[in-house]
Design a protein around this motif. Structure first.
Motif, PDB file in Angstrom:
ATOM      1  N   MET A 151      41.496 -84.487 -38.758  1.00 57.91           N
ATOM      2  CA  MET A 151      41.496 -84.472 -37.287  1.00 57.91           C
ATOM      3  C   MET A 151      42.222 -83.228 -36.773  1.00 57.91           C
ATOM      4  SD  MET A 151      41.956 -88.016 -35.203  1.00 57.91           S
ATOM      5  CE  MET A 151      43.345 -87.461 -34.232  1.00 57.91           C
ATOM      6  N   SER A 152      41.720 -82.641 -35.686  1.00 57.48           N
ATOM      7  CA  SER A 152      42.395 -81.434 -35.200  1.00 57.48           C
ATOM      8  C   SER A 152      43.647 -81.806 -34.409  1.00 57.48           C
ATOM      9  CB  SER A 152      41.437 -80.615 -34.337  1.00 57.48           C
ATOM     10  OG  SER A 152      41.083 -81.357 -33.199  1.00 57.48           O
ATOM     11  N   ASP A 153      44.630 -80.945 -34.489  1.00 59.69           N
ATOM     12  CA  ASP A 153      45.910 -81.161 -33.816  1.00 59.69           C
ATOM     13  C   ASP A 153      45.719 -80.976 -32.297  1.00 59.69           C
ATOM     14  OD1 ASP A 153      48.414 -80.966 -32.744  1.00 59.69           O
ATOM     15  OD2 ASP A 153      49.246 -79.787 -34.391  1.00 59.69           O
ATOM     16  N   PRO A 154      45.961 -82.035 -31.480  1.00 59.17           N
ATOM     17  CA  PRO A 154      45.720 -81.906 -30.031  1.00 59.17           C
ATOM     18  C   PRO A 154      46.639 -80.888 -29.352  1.00 59.17           C
ATOM     19  CG  PRO A 154      46.806 -83.996 -30.556  1.00 59.17           C
ATOM     20  CD  PRO A 154      46.468 -83.348 -31.858  1.00 59.17           C
ATOM     21  N   ALA A 155      47.726 -80.503 -30.025  1.00 60.70           N
ATOM     22  CA  ALA A 155      48.628 -79.511 -29.434  1.00 60.70           C
ATOM     23  C   ALA A 155      48.063 -78.096 -29.563  1.00 60.70           C
ATOM     24  CB  ALA A 155      49.991 -79.580 -30.107  1.00 60.70           C
ATOM     25  N   LEU A 156      47.025 -77.947 -30.384  1.00 60.44           N
ATOM     26  CA  LEU A 156      46.466 -76.604 -30.598  1.00 60.44           C
ATOM     27  C   LEU A 156      45.279 -76.362 -29.661  1.00 60.44           C
ATOM     28  CD1 LEU A 156      46.603 -76.346 -34.499  1.00 60.44           C
ATOM     29  CD2 LEU A 156      48.307 -75.609 -32.821  1.00 60.44           C
ATOM     30  N   ILE A 157      45.128 -75.091 -29.283  1.00 55.66           N
ATOM     31  CA  ILE A 157      44.069 -74.709 -28.342  1.00 55.66           C
ATOM     32  C   ILE A 157      43.125 -73.746 -29.060  1.00 55.66           C
ATOM     33  CG2 ILE A 157      43.634 -73.611 -26.088  1.00 55.66           C
ATOM     34  CD1 ILE A 157      46.712 -73.899 -25.603  1.00 55.66           C
ATOM     35  N   ARG A 158      41.817 -73.916 -28.819  1.00 56.41           N
ATOM     36  CA  ARG A 158      40.853 -72.968 -29.399  1.00 56.41           C
ATOM     37  C   ARG A 158      40.854 -71.694 -28.550  1.00 56.41           C
ATOM     38  NH1 ARG A 158      35.853 -72.988 -32.553  1.00 56.41           N
ATOM     39  NH2 ARG A 158      34.353 -71.551 -31.632  1.00 56.41           N
ATOM     40  N   ARG A 159      41.173 -70.608 -29.208  1.00 58.96           N
ATOM     41  CA  ARG A 159      41.219 -69.332 -28.478  1.00 58.96           C
ATOM     42  C   ARG A 159      40.481 -68.227 -29.228  1.00 58.96           C
ATOM     43  NH1 ARG A 159      47.235 -68.944 -27.010  1.00 58.96           N
ATOM     44  NH2 ARG A 159      47.347 -70.142 -25.097  1.00 58.96           N
ATOM     45  N   ALA A 160      40.157 -67.169 -28.482  1.00 60.94           N
ATOM     46  CA  ALA A 160      39.578 -65.956 -29.076  1.00 60.94           C
ATOM     47  C   ALA A 160      40.737 -65.043 -29.450  1.00 60.94           C
ATOM     48  CB  ALA A 160      38.669 -65.274 -28.060  1.00 60.94           C
ATOM     49  N   VAL A 161      40.940 -64.870 -30.753  1.00 62.21           N
ATOM     50  CA  VAL A 161      42.080 -64.085 -31.240  1.00 62.21           C
ATOM     51  C   VAL A 161      41.594 -62.737 -31.760  1.00 62.21           C
ATOM     52  CG1 VAL A 161      43.921 -64.031 -32.989  1.00 62.21           C
ATOM     53  CG2 VAL A 161      43.396 -66.172 -31.788  1.00 62.21           C
ATOM     54  N   LEU A 162      42.312 -61.678 -31.394  1.00 59.21           N
ATOM     55  CA  LEU A 162      41.957 -60.335 -31.863  1.00 59.21           C
ATOM     56  C   LEU A 162      42.398 -60.198 -33.323  1.00 59.21           C
ATOM     57  CD1 LEU A 162      42.360 -57.015 -29.967  1.00 59.21           C
ATOM     58  CD2 LEU A 162      43.205 -57.203 -32.275  1.00 59.21           C
ATOM     59  N   THR A 163      41.416 -59.959 -34.213  1.00 58.21           N
ATOM     60  CA  THR A 163      41.752 -59.888 -35.636  1.00 58.21           C
ATOM     61  C   THR A 163      41.483 -58.512 -36.241  1.00 58.21           C
ATOM     62  OG1 THR A 163      39.564 -60.775 -36.146  1.00 58.21           O
ATOM     63  CG2 THR A 163      41.391 -62.360 -36.058  1.00 58.21           C
ATOM     64  N   GLY A 164      40.855 -57.610 -35.464  1.00 55.31           N
ATOM     65  CA  GLY A 164      40.618 -56.267 -35.999  1.00 55.31           C
ATOM     66  C   GLY A 164      40.211 -55.312 -34.900  1.00 55.31           C
ATOM     67  N   THR A 165      40.519 -54.039 -35.113  1.00 57.71           N
ATOM     68  CA  THR A 165      40.104 -53.008 -34.141  1.00 57.71           C
ATOM     69  C   THR A 165      39.540 -51.810 -34.908  1.00 57.71           C
ATOM     70  OG1 THR A 165      42.260 -51.904 -34.143  1.00 57.71           O
ATOM     71  CG2 THR A 165      41.932 -53.611 -32.473  1.00 57.71           C
ATOM     72  N   GLY A 166      38.739 -51.001 -34.211  1.00 61.67           N
ATOM     73  CA  GLY A 166      38.203 -49.789 -34.841  1.00 61.67           C
ATOM     74  C   GLY A 166      37.752 -48.808 -33.786  1.00 61.67           C
ATOM     75  N   THR A 167      37.620 -47.552 -34.185  1.00 64.55           N
ATOM     76  CA  THR A 167      37.194 -46.519 -33.223  1.00 64.55           C
ATOM     77  C   THR A 167      36.316 -45.478 -33.899  1.00 64.55           C
ATOM     78  OG1 THR A 167      39.133 -45.156 -33.710  1.00 64.55           O
ATOM     79  CG2 THR A 167      39.294 -46.610 -31.809  1.00 64.55           C
ATOM     80  N   TYR A 168      35.667 -44.713 -33.058  1.00 67.11           N
ATOM     81  CA  TYR A 168      34.973 -43.514 -33.544  1.00 67.11           C
ATOM     82  C   TYR A 168      35.065 -42.449 -32.465  1.00 67.11           C
ATOM     83  CZ  TYR A 168      31.566 -40.263 -35.357  1.00 67.11           C
ATOM     84  OH  TYR A 168      30.967 -39.124 -35.850  1.00 67.11           O
ATOM     85  N   LEU A 169      35.496 -41.255 -32.870  1.00 72.88           N
ATOM     86  CA  LEU A 169      35.517 -40.126 -31.944  1.00 72.88           C
ATOM     87  C   LEU A 169      34.712 -38.980 -32.553  1.00 72.88           C
ATOM     88  CD1 LEU A 169      39.286 -40.294 -30.967  1.00 72.88           C
ATOM     89  CD2 LEU A 169      37.396 -40.394 -29.330  1.00 72.88           C
ATOM     90  N   PRO A 170      33.823 -38.360 -31.780  1.00 72.35           N
ATOM     91  CA  PRO A 170      33.060 -37.229 -32.299  1.00 72.35           C
ATOM     92  C   PRO A 170      33.997 -36.115 -32.786  1.00 72.35           C
ATOM     93  CG  PRO A 170      32.199 -37.911 -30.173  1.00 72.35           C
ATOM     94  CD  PRO A 170      33.473 -38.669 -30.382  1.00 72.35           C
ATOM     95  N   ALA A 171      33.538 -35.357 -33.781  1.00 67.92           N
ATOM     96  CA  ALA A 171      34.387 -34.300 -34.362  1.00 67.92           C
ATOM     97  C   ALA A 171      34.673 -33.184 -33.354  1.00 67.92           C
ATOM     98  CB  ALA A 171      33.700 -33.728 -35.590  1.00 67.92           C
ATOM     99  N   GLN A 172      33.714 -32.911 -32.474  1.00 66.24           N
ATOM    100  CA  GLN A 172      33.884 -31.763 -31.575  1.00 66.24           C
ATOM    101  C   GLN A 172      34.886 -32.044 -30.450  1.00 66.24           C
ATOM    102  OE1 GLN A 172      30.502 -30.580 -29.206  1.00 66.24           O
ATOM    103  NE2 GLN A 172      31.529 -28.708 -28.540  1.00 66.24           N
TER     104      GLN A 172
END
Ligand code: UT7
Length: 327
Positions: free
Chosen positions: A1-22
């Motif tokens: 059973m899920s713990d009623p004290a816990l809330i389902r949330r969207a958690v940030l688990t990774g980031t990334g980027t790209y920048l052109p060389a010029q």
């Protein structure tokens, strides 16, 4: 059973980027239009921007940033649920950039779509992803901002062409059951006012063959609305969460102009060390600017787990909004 004290949330688990060389400096721009490093620096805080090479399209750059975010989180592409892309500069009217990126990543089970909210595209994307995750529709979403504004700039207009750059940023959001004071998106707030559409727009699209599609802006008017609308967006986010400005560890604003960023930071009473600024290096990369700044601050160790981060943006539409995120 899920713990009623816990809330389902969207958690940030990774980031990334790209920048052109010029890299294109203000001095380089001054060789192209009647401007100077002094004017650009003083009015905007911008020192340089990246401009894409022909192969560096919105989908190419977005896929690179997305791949990095997935790998930072340790999630296999085949396990990804959805891709949302904020862009005003897609490779094609369709297929959507998000679906092109799905193929490039091999994210075979993910659905995807693009979202048009100009410089607010990343905040709008976060908001949609958050709602889908909370509703239980999906377990993981890549939210990507990717832009090649160099292809829609009018290089005859010195008032706009010096302000923008190209790049991409991505975050991976994953559903997690967390405690009330745990990580994840706490709120998002979105706004629009179409009556102000004529102060910042692109004068064309694939539906209008006669129009070339260049960015047009009344900078002074946008500036005037930006400081007041963003300040009220920030106040709205704080009061919705019962927080004071002092509770915010970092402000990661849309990077359009250092003077606008300083104006909002000042209204919040935040010292400069708690405001993330990358506009000097990237210029305004529209929907990509917040994930680029967020990645830099997280990957550089400045924003650490547990930090409370406020994101805000304003762009063409007008559209604007905020997101409050615990890392
Ligand atoms: O991401 C979407 C949101 N966008 C924004 O947030 C942008 C908001 N606006 C701004 O950041 C500022 O309004 C600008 C940076 C675009 C312009 O700054 P400003 O202080 O509002 O300048 P201005 O447009 O009122 O122009 C002042 C002067 C003008 O000359 P005169 O008429 O006073 O003689 C312009 O012709 O600066 C001149 N100027 C330039 N001079 C050198 C305009 N662009 C340039 C330039 N180089 N690149």
């Amino acid at each position: 059973m899920s713990d009623p004290a816990l809330i389902r949330r969207a958690v940030l688990t990774g980031t990334g980027t790209y920048l052109p060389a010029q890299i294109v400096t203000n001095e380089d721009m001054a060789k192209r239009v009647d401007t100077s490093d002094e004017w650009i620096t003083e009015r905007t805080g911008i020192k340089q921007r990246h401009f894409a090479a022909p192969h560096e399209t919105a989908s190419f750059m977005g896929a690179e940033a997305g791949r990095q975010a997935l790998s930072a989180a340790g999630l296999a592409p085949e396990a990804l649920g959805a891709i949302i892309v904020g862009t005003s500069t897609p490779d094609n009217a369709f297929p959507a950039t998000a679906v092109q990126i799905q193929a490039m990543l091999g994210a075979s089970k993910a659905f995807g779509f693009d979202l048009a909210a100009a410089c607010s595209g990343f905040i709008y994307g976060l908001s949609v992803a958050d709602a889908m995750i909370r509703a239980g529709q999906v377990e993981s979403v890549l939210v990507i901002g990717t832009e090649v504004y160099s292809r829609i700039l009018n290089f005859e207009d010195r008032g706009t062409c010096v302000l923008f750059g190209d790049g991409a940023g991505a975050v991976l959001l994953q559903a997690r059951n967390v405690a009330k004071d745990g990580a994840g998106l706490l709120s998002t707030h979105l706004h629009a006012d179409g009556r102000l559409g004529d102060i910042l727009y692109v004068d064309g699209a694939t539906g209008r063959r006669e129009m070339p599609g260049h960015l047009v802006m009344n900078g002074r008017e946008v500036f005037r609305h930006a400081v007041s609308l963003l300040s009220s967006a920030v106040t709205e986010a704080l009061s919705a969460n019962g927080l004071a400005a002092a509770d915010i560890d970092f402000l990661v604003p849309h990077q359009a102009n250092k003077r606008i960023i300083d104006g909002v930071g000042k209204k919040l009473g935040l010292p400069p060390e708690r405001v993330v600024v990358t506009v000097d290096k990237h210029a305004n990369t529209s929907a990509a600017s917040i994930p680029l700044a967020l990645h830099e601050a997280i990957a550089g160790g400045r924003i650490k787990p547990g930090a409370l981060v406020l994101l805000e943006a304003l762009g063409g539409g007008l559209t604007w909004g905020s997101a409050l995120l615990r890392i």
